[in-house]
Scaffold this active site. Structure first.
Site, PDB file in Angstrom:
ATOM      1  N   TYR A   1       0.817  -1.220   0.000  1.00 30.64           N
ATOM      2  CA  TYR A   1       0.000   0.000   0.000  1.00 30.64           C
ATOM      3  C   TYR A   1       0.848   1.267   0.000  1.00 30.64           C
ATOM      4  CZ  TYR A   1      -3.783  -3.166   1.520  1.00 30.64           C
ATOM      5  OH  TYR A   1      -4.693  -4.186   1.634  1.00 30.64           O
TER       6      TYR A   1
ATOM      7  N   HIS B   1       0.062 -11.601   1.764  1.00 27.42           N
ATOM      8  CA  HIS B   1      -0.931 -10.759   1.094  1.00 27.42           C
ATOM      9  C   HIS B   1      -1.641 -11.505  -0.038  1.00 27.42           C
ATOM     10  CE1 HIS B   1      -1.774  -6.272   0.018  1.00 27.42           C
ATOM     11  NE2 HIS B   1      -2.834  -7.010  -0.135  1.00 27.42           N
TER      12      HIS B   1
END
Length: 273
Positions: free
Chosen positions: A47, A105
């Site tokens: 991110y 992830h």
């Protein structure tokens, strides 16, 4: 806020997602969420906002032990040495000594899952991570992690909202006592515009988005991490915790299409496996 107990941690059922909030713009948004009472913040190395999240936590005055903090290792870093470097970098950017939950992830096709999860378990022993989990695994991968490898998986984070069926995954996770954390719980904004959800909301004096969140949060073993940049939306999501749906509402939501998956990167696994 009510939480889900798993592998020695407690995950608040409503968290704050920070996907697509890169850089410094993220800091005041997370500060606002913490001021309103959020105590579960979800970020990831991908991110590119861990430093901003860390700055927001430092500025908030919230005691570290009162906060559940999740971050994740990217699928390109799923080798033992790369995972160790990734965690060290994440801790440095976040400005913390440990994270409550460290997650894979996305799976990668060439990963050695035993080596990946073995490396992550050593973080538990070192105290830099309180619990480990996985995101975006299909059922076969999840079974392998839990049953074959025996990893202490604390939760599984996947896309889940009123337009996507996750009943097979939920049945398996509930059988193992493992929570599901729903990302994109508002279907990337589409829930707010859905006429069925709007109709249900109108009966309760609530928004369609609040109905979608309430539907998720009333389910056994489910948490959700909506993102919201405006303070009003952050508060509205918190208010969804108080919304109580009835059987008529649930039947209407059950009749919505359940095959709409919006997060489909080219490296995603075969979801039906």
């Amino acid at each position: 806020m009510e939480g889900l107990q798993t592998q020695g941690i407690r995950i608040p059922r409503l968290g704050f997602g920070t996907f697509r909030m890169p850089g410094g713009d993220c800091q005041p948004v997370v500060e606002s969420a913490l001021a309103l009472g959020y105590r579960h913040v979800d970020t990831a190395e991908m991110y590119q906002n861990e430093a901003a999240v860390g700055a927001a936590i430092a500025a908030s005055g919230v005691a570290r032990q009162d906060l559940h903090l999740t971050t994740k290792v990217w699928h390109e870093n799923l080798r033992p040495d790369a995972i160790r470097h990734a965690l060290d970098a994440s801790l440095g950017k976040l400005g913390v000594d440990y994270v409550d939950l460290y997650m894979v992830h996305w799976p990668s096709r060439d990963m050695d899952l035993g080596a990946v999860l073995g490396t992550m378990q050593r973080f538990l022993e070192a105290g830099t991570v309180r619990a480990i989990g996985v995101c975006n695994f299909n059922l076969a991968m999840l079974r392998s992690a839990i049953e074959d490898i025996g990893a202490p998986i604390a939760c599984h984070q996947v896309e889940y909202h009123p337009f996507l069926d996750q009943s097979r995954m939920l049945a398996y996770l509930r059988g193992k006592g493992i929570p599901l954390v729903a990302y994109a719980p508002l279907a990337q904004g589409r829930a707010a515009a859905d006429p069925v959800l709007q109709g249900i909301g109108a009966r309760h004096g609530a928004s369609a988005a609040q109905v979608a969140l309430a539907w998720l949060l009333e389910q056994d073993g489910v948490a959700a991490i909506p993102k919201a940049q405006r303070r009003e939306s952050q508060q509205a999501n918190l208010d969804a915790l108080r919304l109580r749906l009835d059987d008529e509402d649930r039947r209407a939501i059950a009749a919505l299409p359940k095959n709409l998956r919006y997060v489909t990167p080219p490296f995603a696994p075969d979801w039906d496996a």
